[in-house]
Design a protein around this motif. Structure first.
Motif, mmCIF file in Angstrom:
data_model
loop_
_atom_site.group_PDB
_atom_site.id
_atom_site.type_symbol
_atom_site.label_atom_id
_atom_site.label_comp_id
_atom_site.label_asym_id
_atom_site.label_seq_id
_atom_site.Cartn_x
_atom_site.Cartn_y
_atom_site.Cartn_z
ATOM 1 N N SER A 47 52.096 5.358 -13.935
ATOM 2 C CA SER A 47 52.093 6.300 -15.051
ATOM 3 C C SER A 47 50.648 6.610 -15.440
ATOM 4 N N PRO A 48 50.233 7.886 -15.433
ATOM 5 C CA PRO A 48 48.810 8.200 -15.636
ATOM 6 C C PRO A 48 48.354 8.095 -17.089
ATOM 7 N N THR A 49 47.126 7.657 -17.263
ATOM 8 C CA THR A 49 46.482 7.744 -18.569
ATOM 9 C C THR A 49 45.966 9.173 -18.733
ATOM 10 N N MET A 50 45.521 9.517 -19.937
ATOM 11 C CA MET A 50 44.964 10.854 -20.153
ATOM 12 C C MET A 50 43.767 11.087 -19.238
ATOM 13 N N ARG A 51 42.922 10.074 -19.112
ATOM 14 C CA ARG A 51 41.722 10.219 -18.276
ATOM 15 C C ARG A 51 42.100 10.406 -16.811
ATOM 16 N N GLU A 52 43.072 9.636 -16.336
ATOM 17 C CA GLU A 52 43.497 9.757 -14.940
ATOM 18 C C GLU A 52 44.131 11.121 -14.678
ATOM 19 N N PHE A 53 44.905 11.601 -15.646
ATOM 20 C CA PHE A 53 45.555 12.903 -15.493
ATOM 21 C C PHE A 53 44.505 14.014 -15.443
ATOM 22 N N ALA A 54 43.509 13.921 -16.321
ATOM 23 C CA ALA A 54 42.454 14.936 -16.348
ATOM 24 C C ALA A 54 41.626 14.914 -15.066
ATOM 25 N N ALA A 55 41.472 13.716 -14.475
ATOM 26 C CA ALA A 55 40.656 13.580 -13.263
ATOM 27 C C ALA A 55 41.431 13.913 -11.991
ATOM 28 N N ASP A 56 42.740 14.047 -12.101
ATOM 29 C CA ASP A 56 43.563 14.363 -10.932
ATOM 30 C C ASP A 56 43.263 15.802 -10.496
ATOM 31 N N PRO A 57 42.704 16.006 -9.313
ATOM 32 C CA PRO A 57 42.303 17.362 -8.897
ATOM 33 C C PRO A 57 43.475 18.318 -8.698
ATOM 34 N N GLU A 58 44.686 17.786 -8.608
ATOM 35 C CA GLU A 58 45.838 18.653 -8.362
ATOM 36 C C GLU A 58 46.572 19.061 -9.638
ATOM 37 N N THR A 59 46.136 18.554 -10.785
ATOM 38 C CA THR A 59 46.764 18.978 -12.038
ATOM 39 C C THR A 59 46.080 20.241 -12.551
ATOM 40 N N THR A 60 46.840 21.084 -13.219
ATOM 41 C CA THR A 60 46.283 22.328 -13.769
ATOM 42 C C THR A 60 46.369 22.367 -15.290
ATOM 43 N N VAL A 61 47.008 21.364 -15.875
ATOM 44 C CA VAL A 61 47.191 21.314 -17.323
ATOM 45 C C VAL A 61 46.206 20.324 -17.924
ATOM 46 N N HIS A 62 45.577 20.706 -19.022
ATOM 47 C CA HIS A 62 44.665 19.788 -19.704
ATOM 48 C C HIS A 62 45.479 18.823 -20.567
ATOM 49 N N PRO A 63 45.057 17.556 -20.675
ATOM 50 C CA PRO A 63 45.795 16.601 -21.509
ATOM 51 C C PRO A 63 46.035 17.086 -22.936
ATOM 52 N N GLN A 64 45.071 17.829 -23.496
ATOM 53 C CA GLN A 64 45.248 18.312 -24.865
ATOM 54 C C GLN A 64 46.421 19.284 -24.961
ATOM 55 N N THR A 65 46.624 20.057 -23.897
ATOM 56 C CA THR A 65 47.770 20.976 -23.866
ATOM 57 C C THR A 65 49.073 20.187 -23.872
ATOM 58 N N VAL A 66 49.069 19.084 -23.138
ATOM 59 C CA VAL A 66 50.251 18.217 -23.104
ATOM 60 C C VAL A 66 50.561 17.712 -24.509
ATOM 61 N N ILE A 67 49.528 17.268 -25.206
ATOM 62 C CA ILE A 67 49.700 16.729 -26.561
ATOM 63 C C ILE A 67 50.181 17.810 -27.522
ATOM 64 N N GLU A 68 49.644 19.018 -27.381
ATOM 65 C CA GLU A 68 50.056 20.112 -28.266
ATOM 66 C C GLU A 68 51.537 20.441 -28.095
ATOM 67 N N HIS A 69 52.040 20.282 -26.882
ATOM 68 C CA HIS A 69 53.451 20.582 -26.626
ATOM 69 C C HIS A 69 54.380 19.481 -27.118
ATOM 70 N N PHE A 70 53.948 18.215 -26.976
ATOM 71 C CA PHE A 70 54.870 17.102 -27.223
ATOM 72 C C PHE A 70 54.488 16.213 -28.405
ATOM 73 N N GLY A 71 53.356 16.490 -29.025
ATOM 74 C CA GLY A 71 52.978 15.722 -30.208
ATOM 75 C C GLY A 71 52.081 14.546 -29.923
ATOM 76 N N SER A 72 52.251 13.909 -28.774
ATOM 77 C CA SER A 72 51.381 12.804 -28.374
ATOM 78 C C SER A 72 51.498 12.617 -26.868
ATOM 79 N N TRP A 73 50.524 11.936 -26.318
ATOM 80 C CA TRP A 73 50.512 11.695 -24.871
ATOM 81 C C TRP A 73 51.699 10.830 -24.451
#
Length: 226
Positions: A47-73
């Motif tokens: 399960s990725p941390t915010m930092r790992e998700f942001a560093a994943d070169p294949e992701t296109t969504v920023h962690p902050q966008t994830v938080i804005e949609h769901f309230g928290s990581w």
């Protein structure tokens, strides 16, 4: 003295800003974000941390966008079916054990957790939260004998001592360690778990070696950690 707002900020139309931000959020649907979280977890095998998700070169969504949609990581990860690695709730941990037991058709083991690191919490998290994996299993409704918990504890202590000694502990090593740490089971308590039969201590050493192997530590034929 409060600082005056920058002129560029003071001149922003609040309604226009809100409309723009809503449009930005709509670039990704909840389902798209959850899919990205799951895909990242599969690539990382956890399960990725915010930092790992942001560093994943294949992701296109920023962690902050994830938080804005769901309230928290962590809420986003829960919605994606992933387990928060540090802040899983007690009831979540218990529920995951029940689900795993239903999938396996038997009581889950520490090895089962290790083999599912991407979708299950670590055994150390269960140990930290419940005191032992056996306690967690009992809370999940599994019939785990008390003796199993004591043996589990002995093996965990044996692994820690083996790491310290750089080899599998002998009976005398355990007695020496017990004099310095009264939190250890006594060497005779361990011995009696195996009915004090011939080969009891080597059986205990075998279990320690197996656990070390599951943790990625190799043990040589002479009992030394490689």
């Amino acid at each position: 003295m409060a600082r005056k707002p920058y002129r560029a900020l003071a001149g922003i139309d609040a309604k226009a800003l809100a409309s723009f931000q809503a449009g930005i959020r709509k670039r990704y649907s909840d389902d798209q974000i959850l899919a990205e979280l799951r895909d990242s977890a599969e690539r990382l095998n956890r399960s990725p941390t915010m930092r790992e998700f942001a560093a994943d070169p294949e992701t296109t969504v920023h962690p902050q966008t994830v938080i804005e949609h769901f309230g928290s990581w962590n809420e986003a990860k829960r919605a994606a079916g992933l387990v928060p690695r540090r802040f899983a709730r007690r009831e979540e941990l218990v529920g995951l054990l029940r689900d795993l037991g239903e999938e396996l058709g038997r009581i889950p083991t520490a090895k089962d957790l290790d083999e599912r690191r991407g979708s299950m919490p670590s055994k150390s998290l269960y140990w930290h939260t419940f005191g032992s994996l056996s306690s967690a299993l009992r809370e999940a409704g599994f019939d785990v004998p008390v003796g199993e918990e004591r043996l589990e504890r002995a093996v965990e202590q044996g692994v820690a001592l083996a790491r310290k000694l750089k080899r599998l502990p002998k009976f005398a090593d355990w007695a020496d360690a017990r004099r310095d740490n009264d939190g250890l089971l006594t060497e005779w308590q361990v011995y009696r778990m195996f009915d004090a039969r011939r080969g009891a201590w080597s059986t205990f050493q075998f279990l320690i070696r197996e656990q070390l192997g599951e943790d990625g530590v190799e043990v040589g034929s002479d009992g030394r950690l490689v």
